[in-house]
Design a protein around this motif. Structure first.
Motif, PDB file in Angstrom:
ATOM      1  N   TRP A  40     -52.592 -24.211  -7.516  1.00 23.77           N
ATOM      2  CA  TRP A  40     -52.221 -22.803  -7.402  1.00 23.77           C
ATOM      3  C   TRP A  40     -52.868 -22.190  -6.165  1.00 23.77           C
ATOM      4  CZ3 TRP A  40     -53.465 -20.734 -12.992  1.00 23.77           C
ATOM      5  CH2 TRP A  40     -52.477 -21.158 -13.874  1.00 23.77           C
ATOM      6  N   TYR A  44     -51.039 -20.542  -3.039  1.00 24.39           N
ATOM      7  CA  TYR A  44     -51.327 -19.141  -2.746  1.00 24.39           C
ATOM      8  C   TYR A  44     -51.872 -18.999  -1.317  1.00 24.39           C
ATOM      9  CZ  TYR A  44     -53.005 -14.376  -3.723  1.00 24.39           C
ATOM     10  OH  TYR A  44     -53.224 -13.024  -3.705  1.00 24.39           O
ATOM     11  N   ASP A  64     -50.037  -9.233  -4.177  1.00 25.68           N
ATOM     12  CA  ASP A  64     -49.224 -10.350  -4.661  1.00 25.68           C
ATOM     13  C   ASP A  64     -47.765 -10.156  -4.265  1.00 25.68           C
ATOM     14  OD1 ASP A  64     -51.447 -11.545  -5.738  1.00 25.68           O
ATOM     15  OD2 ASP A  64     -51.033 -10.901  -7.798  1.00 25.68           O
ATOM     16  N   LEU A  71     -43.950 -17.792  -1.339  1.00 23.37           N
ATOM     17  CA  LEU A  71     -44.346 -18.782  -2.328  1.00 23.37           C
ATOM     18  C   LEU A  71     -43.249 -19.775  -2.692  1.00 23.37           C
ATOM     19  CD1 LEU A  71     -46.534 -16.595  -4.685  1.00 23.37           C
ATOM     20  CD2 LEU A  71     -47.285 -18.572  -3.388  1.00 23.37           C
ATOM     21  N   ALA A  78     -48.974 -16.020  -8.977  1.00 28.60           N
ATOM     22  CA  ALA A  78     -49.966 -14.959  -9.160  1.00 28.60           C
ATOM     23  C   ALA A  78     -50.042 -14.560 -10.630  1.00 28.60           C
ATOM     24  CB  ALA A  78     -49.628 -13.766  -8.282  1.00 28.60           C
ATOM     25  N   HIS A  88     -57.844 -13.261  -8.235  1.00 31.23           N
ATOM     26  CA  HIS A  88     -57.518 -13.896  -6.965  1.00 31.23           C
ATOM     27  C   HIS A  88     -57.227 -12.815  -5.927  1.00 31.23           C
ATOM     28  CE1 HIS A  88     -53.780 -13.185  -9.130  1.00 31.23           C
ATOM     29  NE2 HIS A  88     -53.240 -12.986  -7.932  1.00 31.23           N
TER      30      HIS A  88
END
Length: 155
Positions: A40, A44, A64, A71, A78, A88
């Motif tokens: 992830w 990201y 996000d 992405l 997210a 994050h």
């Protein structure tokens, strides 16, 4: 001849494993969770880097929603990180892109580990990026939580 012997030995081990129903795994659930969150974080981070390249001169925190278009197939990442209890973020400060991920309580076991071989990866400690092997790699933005896994790259 040696290749044949190696092949026969491998087949015997495979047959014995299937016959006894024994599968040995040295991976714990925590390691699997950490592997998933590492993937992830990589996705990201790549999306945050793509956003930075597409928006030269951008400074500040990325949302996000800003990162989501970059992405691709990882669009729900997210939300997945949040659902797993992981905070994050991504931010460009002084020409540096800082990406971080932090867990607490039950989610701490899922927090990804840094790439200890890279001076651009480590943990947030005392407001600095600290690599477990290479030591202090310099200051971080103030909103990066203590103990977060951090990656820093040139934006």
């Amino acid at each position: 001849m040696i290749y044949g012997l190696v092949f026969v030995m491998a087949m015997l081990v495979a047959v014995a494993t299937v016959h006894t129903g024994t599968v040995v795994s040295h991976r714990s659930v925590g390691h699997v969770q950490r592997d998933v969150t590492s993937q992830w974080m990589r996705a990201y981070s790549n999306a945050a880097m793509a956003f930075a390249q597409a928006n030269p001169g951008y400074t500040g925190t990325m949302t996000d929603a800003q990162i989501a278009p970059y992405l691709g197939a990882w669009q729900p990442i997210a939300a997945s990180m949040t659902a797993a209890g992981l905070q994050h973020g991504a931010e460009i400060v002084g020409g540096q892109l800082v990406i971080w991920c932090a867990g607490s309580g039950a989610s701490a076991a899922a927090q990804p580990a840094p790439d200890v071989t890279s001076p651009a990866s480590g943990y947030s400690q005392g407001g600095n990026l600290v690599n477990p092997i290479l030591g202090n790699q310099g200051p971080l933005p103030p909103n990066v939580p203590a103990g977060a896994t951090v990656m820093r790259v040139q934006a």
